[in-house]
Design a protein around this motif. Sequence first.
Motif, mmCIF file in Angstrom:
data_model
loop_
_atom_site.group_PDB
_atom_site.id
_atom_site.type_symbol
_atom_site.label_atom_id
_atom_site.label_comp_id
_atom_site.label_asym_id
_atom_site.label_seq_id
_atom_site.Cartn_x
_atom_site.Cartn_y
_atom_site.Cartn_z
ATOM 1 N N CYS A 18 -15.312 6.318 36.246
ATOM 2 C CA CYS A 18 -13.927 6.750 36.065
ATOM 3 C C CYS A 18 -12.929 5.608 36.162
ATOM 4 C CB CYS A 18 -13.587 7.822 37.093
ATOM 5 S SG CYS A 18 -14.523 9.359 36.857
ATOM 6 N N VAL A 19 -13.276 4.517 36.793
ATOM 7 C CA VAL A 19 -12.316 3.428 36.973
ATOM 8 C C VAL A 19 -12.879 2.131 36.418
ATOM 9 C CG1 VAL A 19 -11.290 4.469 39.007
ATOM 10 C CG2 VAL A 19 -13.226 2.936 39.303
ATOM 11 N N SER A 20 -13.578 2.225 35.288
ATOM 12 C CA SER A 20 -14.292 1.055 34.793
ATOM 13 C C SER A 20 -13.425 0.104 33.990
ATOM 14 C CB SER A 20 -15.468 1.515 33.911
ATOM 15 O OG SER A 20 -14.991 2.362 32.885
ATOM 16 N N GLY A 21 -12.159 0.374 33.831
ATOM 17 C CA GLY A 21 -11.329 -0.587 33.127
ATOM 18 C C GLY A 21 -9.969 -0.013 32.802
ATOM 19 N N PRO A 22 -9.041 -0.881 32.357
ATOM 20 C CA PRO A 22 -7.683 -0.434 32.071
ATOM 21 C C PRO A 22 -7.612 0.517 30.883
ATOM 22 C CG PRO A 22 -8.015 -2.702 31.344
ATOM 23 C CD PRO A 22 -9.215 -2.317 32.144
ATOM 24 N N ASP A 23 -8.630 0.513 30.019
ATOM 25 C CA ASP A 23 -8.610 1.359 28.831
ATOM 26 C C ASP A 23 -9.325 2.688 29.046
ATOM 27 O OD1 ASP A 23 -7.285 -0.640 27.375
ATOM 28 O OD2 ASP A 23 -9.171 -1.653 26.959
ATOM 29 N N GLY A 24 -9.685 2.988 30.274
ATOM 30 C CA GLY A 24 -10.329 4.264 30.555
ATOM 31 C C GLY A 24 -11.801 4.094 30.877
ATOM 32 N N PRO A 25 -12.512 5.216 30.936
ATOM 33 C CA PRO A 25 -13.924 5.185 31.315
ATOM 34 C C PRO A 25 -14.749 4.334 30.362
ATOM 35 C CG PRO A 25 -13.054 7.425 31.371
ATOM 36 C CD PRO A 25 -12.023 6.575 30.717
ATOM 37 N N ARG A 26 -15.737 3.693 30.907
ATOM 38 C CA ARG A 26 -16.642 2.875 30.101
ATOM 39 C C ARG A 26 -17.497 3.795 29.237
ATOM 40 N NH1 ARG A 26 -21.840 0.763 31.555
ATOM 41 N NH2 ARG A 26 -21.500 1.655 33.616
ATOM 42 N N VAL A 27 -17.597 3.478 27.949
ATOM 43 C CA VAL A 27 -18.372 4.285 27.015
ATOM 44 C C VAL A 27 -19.773 3.702 26.895
ATOM 45 C CG1 VAL A 27 -18.568 5.094 24.634
ATOM 46 C CG2 VAL A 27 -16.318 4.967 25.738
ATOM 47 N N ILE A 28 -20.772 4.562 27.061
ATOM 48 C CA ILE A 28 -22.161 4.142 26.957
ATOM 49 C C ILE A 28 -22.629 4.327 25.527
ATOM 50 C CG2 ILE A 28 -24.506 4.537 27.804
ATOM 51 C CD1 ILE A 28 -22.563 3.424 29.888
ATOM 52 N N ARG A 29 -22.937 3.221 24.860
ATOM 53 C CA ARG A 29 -23.430 3.293 23.484
ATOM 54 C C ARG A 29 -24.877 2.842 23.361
ATOM 55 N NH1 ARG A 29 -18.054 1.522 22.733
ATOM 56 N NH2 ARG A 29 -16.811 2.981 21.494
ATOM 57 N N THR A 30 -25.320 2.023 24.306
ATOM 58 C CA THR A 30 -26.702 1.547 24.308
ATOM 59 C C THR A 30 -27.233 1.586 25.737
ATOM 60 O OG1 THR A 30 -26.192 -0.792 24.739
ATOM 61 C CG2 THR A 30 -26.108 -0.049 22.433
ATOM 62 N N ALA A 31 -28.547 1.503 25.869
ATOM 63 C CA ALA A 31 -29.141 1.486 27.203
ATOM 64 C C ALA A 31 -28.672 0.276 27.995
ATOM 65 C CB ALA A 31 -30.662 1.500 27.091
ATOM 66 N N ALA A 32 -28.391 -0.836 27.306
ATOM 67 C CA ALA A 32 -27.931 -2.043 27.990
ATOM 68 C C ALA A 32 -26.592 -1.817 28.690
ATOM 69 C CB ALA A 32 -27.815 -3.199 26.994
ATOM 70 N N ASP A 33 -25.780 -0.898 28.160
ATOM 71 C CA ASP A 33 -24.489 -0.606 28.779
ATOM 72 C C ASP A 33 -24.637 -0.003 30.176
ATOM 73 O OD1 ASP A 33 -23.188 -1.484 26.498
ATOM 74 O OD2 ASP A 33 -23.075 0.513 25.611
ATOM 75 N N LEU A 34 -25.814 0.549 30.468
ATOM 76 C CA LEU A 34 -26.053 1.165 31.767
ATOM 77 C C LEU A 34 -26.360 0.133 32.848
ATOM 78 C CD1 LEU A 34 -28.227 4.117 30.467
ATOM 79 C CD2 LEU A 34 -25.951 4.327 31.494
ATOM 80 N N GLY A 35 -26.652 -1.086 32.440
ATOM 81 C CA GLY A 35 -26.945 -2.132 33.414
ATOM 82 C C GLY A 35 -28.433 -2.335 33.620
ATOM 83 N N PRO A 36 -28.802 -3.361 34.397
ATOM 84 C CA PRO A 36 -30.211 -3.685 34.611
ATOM 85 C C PRO A 36 -30.907 -2.697 35.540
ATOM 86 C CG PRO A 36 -28.829 -5.086 35.964
ATOM 87 C CD PRO A 36 -27.901 -4.290 35.093
ATOM 88 N N LEU A 37 -32.241 -2.708 35.465
ATOM 89 C CA LEU A 37 -33.082 -1.910 36.347
ATOM 90 C C LEU A 37 -33.938 -2.845 37.199
ATOM 91 C CD1 LEU A 37 -34.225 0.795 33.786
ATOM 92 C CD2 LEU A 37 -32.970 1.282 35.902
ATOM 93 N N PRO A 38 -34.386 -2.395 38.351
ATOM 94 C CA PRO A 38 -35.170 -3.263 39.240
ATOM 95 C C PRO A 38 -36.426 -3.849 38.602
ATOM 96 C CG PRO A 38 -34.425 -1.326 40.434
ATOM 97 C CD PRO A 38 -34.063 -1.097 38.990
ATOM 98 N N THR A 39 -37.059 -3.112 37.692
ATOM 99 C CA THR A 39 -38.308 -3.607 37.110
ATOM 100 C C THR A 39 -38.091 -4.515 35.904
ATOM 101 O OG1 THR A 39 -38.519 -1.631 35.720
ATOM 102 C CG2 THR A 39 -39.616 -1.586 37.877
ATOM 103 N N ASP A 40 -36.842 -4.736 35.524
ATOM 104 C CA ASP A 40 -36.582 -5.559 34.342
ATOM 105 C C ASP A 40 -37.199 -6.961 34.474
ATOM 106 O OD1 ASP A 40 -35.224 -3.498 33.182
ATOM 107 O OD2 ASP A 40 -33.213 -4.340 33.463
ATOM 108 N N ARG A 41 -37.169 -7.519 35.657
ATOM 109 C CA ARG A 41 -37.676 -8.890 35.826
ATOM 110 C C ARG A 41 -39.184 -8.982 35.645
ATOM 111 N NH1 ARG A 41 -38.938 -10.417 41.628
ATOM 112 N NH2 ARG A 41 -38.203 -12.461 41.006
ATOM 113 N N TYR A 42 -39.869 -7.851 35.666
ATOM 114 C CA TYR A 42 -41.314 -7.846 35.476
ATOM 115 C C TYR A 42 -41.708 -7.534 34.029
ATOM 116 C CZ TYR A 42 -40.954 -7.402 40.533
ATOM 117 O OH TYR A 42 -40.622 -7.592 41.856
ATOM 118 N N ASP A 43 -40.706 -7.325 33.178
ATOM 119 C CA ASP A 43 -40.966 -6.887 31.813
ATOM 120 C C ASP A 43 -41.014 -8.054 30.837
ATOM 121 O OD1 ASP A 43 -41.093 -4.246 32.521
ATOM 122 O OD2 ASP A 43 -39.001 -3.803 32.007
#
Length: 277
Positions: A18-43
């Motif tokens: 809800c507070v992700s920026g001055p232009d309103g909520p952050r829009v998720i368009r790709t999985a990368a927009d959700l941020g990293p996952l703990p297992t990413d470094r093993y992939d």
Amino acid sequence: MMRRGWRLGAVAVLAAICVSGPDGPRVIRTAADLGPLPTDRYDFTPQDFQRSQRATALLVRQCMAEHGHPGFPLDPRYPGDPVVLTALSTDYGVLDLADARRWGYGWDPAKPLAPQPKGRRMTNAEYADLPACNTDANRRLMRGIDLERDWLYASTRAIEVDKAVKRDPRLRAAWATWSRCVAEQGFPRYPDPVAAYSDTTWRRRSDGNTRHTQRERATAAADVTCKRRHHTAELWHTVRARKQAVDITRHRDRYAAGLLALRTYRATVADVLLKFG
């Protein structure tokens, strides 16, 4: 305590949305927009794939020359053009609203997803010797790595963790909310977003693309709209992250061995690129 921790985590996720920026909520368009996952470094990363493809091509070319095929291209076409099956999705189903409205659960057919080979078409004689050279190249790149014990460990655990994620009552509740939302717009009550994406009604062609019917596009748009309205992908991502973190803690030594195997592979690829590239 775990239940309270989840509630606090969910609140934090929604607050961030809800507070992700001055232009309103952050829009998720790709999985990368959700941020990293703990297992990413093993992939195995896309960069790893590109570098390994180049290293494999160099080793194959050397092997093919030894088999009497000098000048074998690094990026050859096959004697006949095979049909390539392609599936386009994220772990969370379709996420981009504009793409959903235009292409439904498929993609623009004018934009091939897989790069086309740039080299000449290989001969039948070259094609006959290619499998042995591919096997030799893979053996050299995997030298010093225990395939089953270390290399495949993270992938094996990912299957088990994914099962745990799908059983999580918090995620199942989020899916139920999403499902009701889609159904309220006049579409089937799918159990989860993956079921909507993989619905056989879309009649995928041999390449995996769909027919982009009006019904499909409308369903996909409702799918994404409901995900955004109820933050389905964000909550899903949070559950995955928590399950992965717990699994890494429980099997820390095995994950560490898998990471060492990945680093060994990267070092071997780097050596091949330095020597032959």
